[in-house]
Design a protein around this motif. Sequence first.
Motif, PDB file in Angstrom:
ATOM      1  N   CYS A  89       0.943  -1.381   0.199  1.00 27.45           N
ATOM      2  CA  CYS A  89      -0.100  -0.160  -0.032  1.00 27.45           C
ATOM      3  C   CYS A  89       0.798   1.435  -0.035  1.00 27.45           C
ATOM      4  O   CYS A  89       1.737   1.332   0.982  1.00 27.45           O
ATOM      5  N   LEU A  90       0.483   2.284  -1.011  1.00 23.58           N
ATOM      6  CA  LEU A  90       1.203   3.288  -1.089  1.00 23.58           C
ATOM      7  C   LEU A  90       0.448   4.561  -1.061  1.00 23.58           C
ATOM      8  O   LEU A  90      -0.889   4.465  -1.195  1.00 23.58           O
ATOM      9  N   VAL A  91       1.039   5.773  -0.819  1.00 26.10           N
ATOM     10  CA  VAL A  91       0.015   6.966  -0.822  1.00 26.10           C
ATOM     11  C   VAL A  91       0.775   7.948  -1.852  1.00 26.10           C
ATOM     12  O   VAL A  91       1.957   8.279  -1.605  1.00 26.10           O
ATOM     13  N   LEU A  92      -0.268   8.382  -2.537  1.00 28.86           N
ATOM     14  CA  LEU A  92       0.041   9.535  -3.661  1.00 28.86           C
ATOM     15  C   LEU A  92      -0.802  10.613  -3.558  1.00 28.86           C
ATOM     16  O   LEU A  92      -1.892  10.587  -4.097  1.00 28.86           O
ATOM     17  N   LEU A  93      -0.252  11.607  -3.256  1.00 27.50           N
ATOM     18  CA  LEU A  93      -0.726  13.069  -3.354  1.00 27.50           C
ATOM     19  C   LEU A  93       0.233  14.164  -3.868  1.00 27.50           C
ATOM     20  O   LEU A  93       1.632  13.897  -3.403  1.00 27.50           O
TER      21      LEU A  93
END
Length: 330
Positions: A146-150
């Motif tokens: 799981c990764l976060v992209l903003l």
Amino acid sequence: MSLPRVKVVVLGGTITMAPSAQAGITPTLSGEALLAQIPSLKEIASLDVVTPFLKPGASITLTEIAELAQGFAQDDADGIAGIVMVQGTDTIDETSFLIDLLYQGHAPVIVTGAMRGAHALSADGPSNLHNAISAAADPKTRDLGCLVLLNEELHTAANVEKMHKGLVSSFQSPNGGPIGYFLEGRLRLLRRPQSRPNLRLAASSFPTVCIAKPCLDENPALLNALPSLGYSGVVVEAMGVGHVPGQVLDALHALTQSLPVVLASRVTGGPVYTNTYGFPGSEIDLIKRLGLIPAGWLSPQKARLLLTLCLASGMKKDDIESAFAQFDPR
């Protein structure tokens, strides 16, 4: 050539919010409405979109995230290329980490959202969603969990934190920085994260774990009351590298006789220390004399989630210590 399949799961949050009949903005836009704002997505992936619910990020529950993680595992088994989860930014640092602990599939899960409402000037939601879907479809993110992209930055779930209440640059990884960027229409992965912990954690039920934050000249009354309040574990959000006021030591010692107690810190950067300071209330005193479990590099809220899952899996103290040690590379 067929396009990769990407599933988009929309849970609500600021990215879906528009002005309501009352004051302020509220969750309004479905997943289909969000995707309709970005026609270019049809050239990137074949999309399946679902909107299980629309609510603020602060109202999402552990059970809801666990159910989503189970669904993601089935999606992975069915051959999906990637998954995008869209939600409110208040809890992205927590939900992404919880998914990373529970989901062991090959397809990446990319979590995104927005800091500005859908009708705001220069709304960041469409760009974040476009980039997250592109990253989920990119083979470079496979097997990264799981990764976060903003804000054009790609972060690991274990490291990312919300660092500002309102800026579009709110999400940062204080310990090591982002692992990649979305620039010129493509993902540029600078480095791959270290291997994911192999914890095999269960999620059939969730015992309650408290975060206690001793502050300057703290009264120990709250710590003394915790065992009678039904908590199954405690995370101490200590000062500095892992220090607490001397007047709460007796209360902490009493807690460790009946509950697992994890030592984290209110300071975002750096790990909890284990072997530098030796005064009463220092990290050496808390870990070696009282038996607190160091949280490593995890923030207090992430330490709470890990401890919750450890307890849900029936782990005893030695196993819990081993689980936390996987988040303190040496």
